[in-house]
Design a protein around this motif. Structure first.
Motif, PDB file in Angstrom:
ATOM      1  N   PHE A  72       6.005  -1.709   2.562  1.00 22.87           N
ATOM      2  CA  PHE A  72       4.676  -1.137   2.700  1.00 22.87           C
ATOM      3  C   PHE A  72       4.802   0.316   3.116  1.00 22.87           C
ATOM      4  N   LYS A  73       4.080   1.169   2.415  1.00 20.95           N
ATOM      5  CA  LYS A  73       4.039   2.568   2.829  1.00 20.95           C
ATOM      6  C   LYS A  73       2.899   2.764   3.831  1.00 20.95           C
ATOM      7  N   SER A  74       1.782   2.081   3.572  1.00 17.27           N
ATOM      8  CA  SER A  74       0.679   2.109   4.529  1.00 17.27           C
ATOM      9  C   SER A  74      -0.056   0.781   4.467  1.00 17.27           C
ATOM     10  N   LEU A 128      -9.135  -4.288   3.545  1.00 18.10           N
ATOM     11  CA  LEU A 128      -7.714  -4.017   3.725  1.00 18.10           C
ATOM     12  C   LEU A 128      -7.263  -3.129   2.585  1.00 18.10           C
ATOM     13  N   LYS A 129      -6.635  -2.023   2.922  1.00 16.98           N
ATOM     14  CA  LYS A 129      -6.062  -1.139   1.913  1.00 16.98           C
ATOM     15  C   LYS A 129      -4.591  -0.968   2.243  1.00 16.98           C
ATOM     16  N   ALA A 130      -3.760  -1.165   1.255  1.00 15.37           N
ATOM     17  CA  ALA A 130      -2.321  -1.036   1.454  1.00 15.37           C
ATOM     18  C   ALA A 130      -1.719  -0.299   0.277  1.00 15.37           C
ATOM     19  N   PRO A 138       4.445   3.718  -6.126  1.00 13.95           N
ATOM     20  CA  PRO A 138       3.470   3.168  -5.180  1.00 13.95           C
ATOM     21  C   PRO A 138       2.259   2.581  -5.906  1.00 13.95           C
ATOM     22  N   HIS A 139       1.778   1.442  -5.414  1.00 11.48           N
ATOM     23  CA  HIS A 139       0.593   0.802  -5.968  1.00 11.48           C
ATOM     24  C   HIS A 139      -0.394   0.559  -4.837  1.00 11.48           C
ATOM     25  N   GLU A 140      -1.656   0.889  -5.070  1.00  9.58           N
ATOM     26  CA  GLU A 140      -2.683   0.711  -4.049  1.00  9.58           C
ATOM     27  C   GLU A 140      -3.358  -0.643  -4.231  1.00  9.58           C
ATOM     28  N   ALA A 160       2.192  -9.784  -1.744  1.00  8.55           N
ATOM     29  CA  ALA A 160       2.864  -9.295  -0.530  1.00  8.55           C
ATOM     30  C   ALA A 160       1.850  -8.975   0.563  1.00  8.55           C
ATOM     31  N   VAL A 161       0.724  -8.373   0.188  1.00  2.30           N
ATOM     32  CA  VAL A 161      -0.319  -8.057   1.167  1.00  2.30           C
ATOM     33  C   VAL A 161      -0.926  -9.343   1.718  1.00  2.30           C
TER      34      VAL A 161
END
Length: 115
Positions: free
Chosen positions: A1-3, A16-18, A34-36, A105-106
């Motif tokens: 996870f980046k964020s 939830l935003k990841a 990266p994928h949002e 994953a989230v």
């Protein structure tokens, strides 16, 4: 996870935003992709927690776009944003709902950490 960020929408729904980084094991020198991922709870938040609560989901990856977006849009869990609006004849001909690995994953992190 980046964020990984939890917030509330203007209408009071939990959001939830990841940003999930994908590293391709078959291309170790390739750049990270990266994928949002966005998950919005759309049921009454005062009801008891259960796995049957409705959510609105979105991911920016190609797998979500070409395999899951249309099937989830038919069930009101997303909007067709990245796809062309046609059914996924080759990738998901039965239009079975599901999630990409980034969203999985989230979701796993949400249940593991009881978020």
């Amino acid at each position: 996870f980046k964020s990984f960020k939890k917030s509330v929408s203007p209408k009071g729904f939990p959001v939830l935003k990841a940003i999930v980084i994908h590293r391709d094991p078959f291309r170790p020198r390739a750049t990270d992709c990266p994928h949002e991922v966005t998950i919005i709870g759309i049921d009454n938040q005062n009801d008891p927690f259960s796995k049957q609560k409705r959510v609105f989901v979105q991911c920016t990856c190609e797998n979500f776009c070409y395999m899951w977006e249309y099937a989830l849009a038919e069930r009101g869990a997303t909007h067709v944003i990245f796809g062309n609006g046609e059914p996924p004849i080759f990738t998901n001909p039965s239009r079975v709902p599901g999630t990409c690995k980034h969203m999985s994953a989230v979701i796993q992190r949400v249940f593991r950490e009881k978020i």
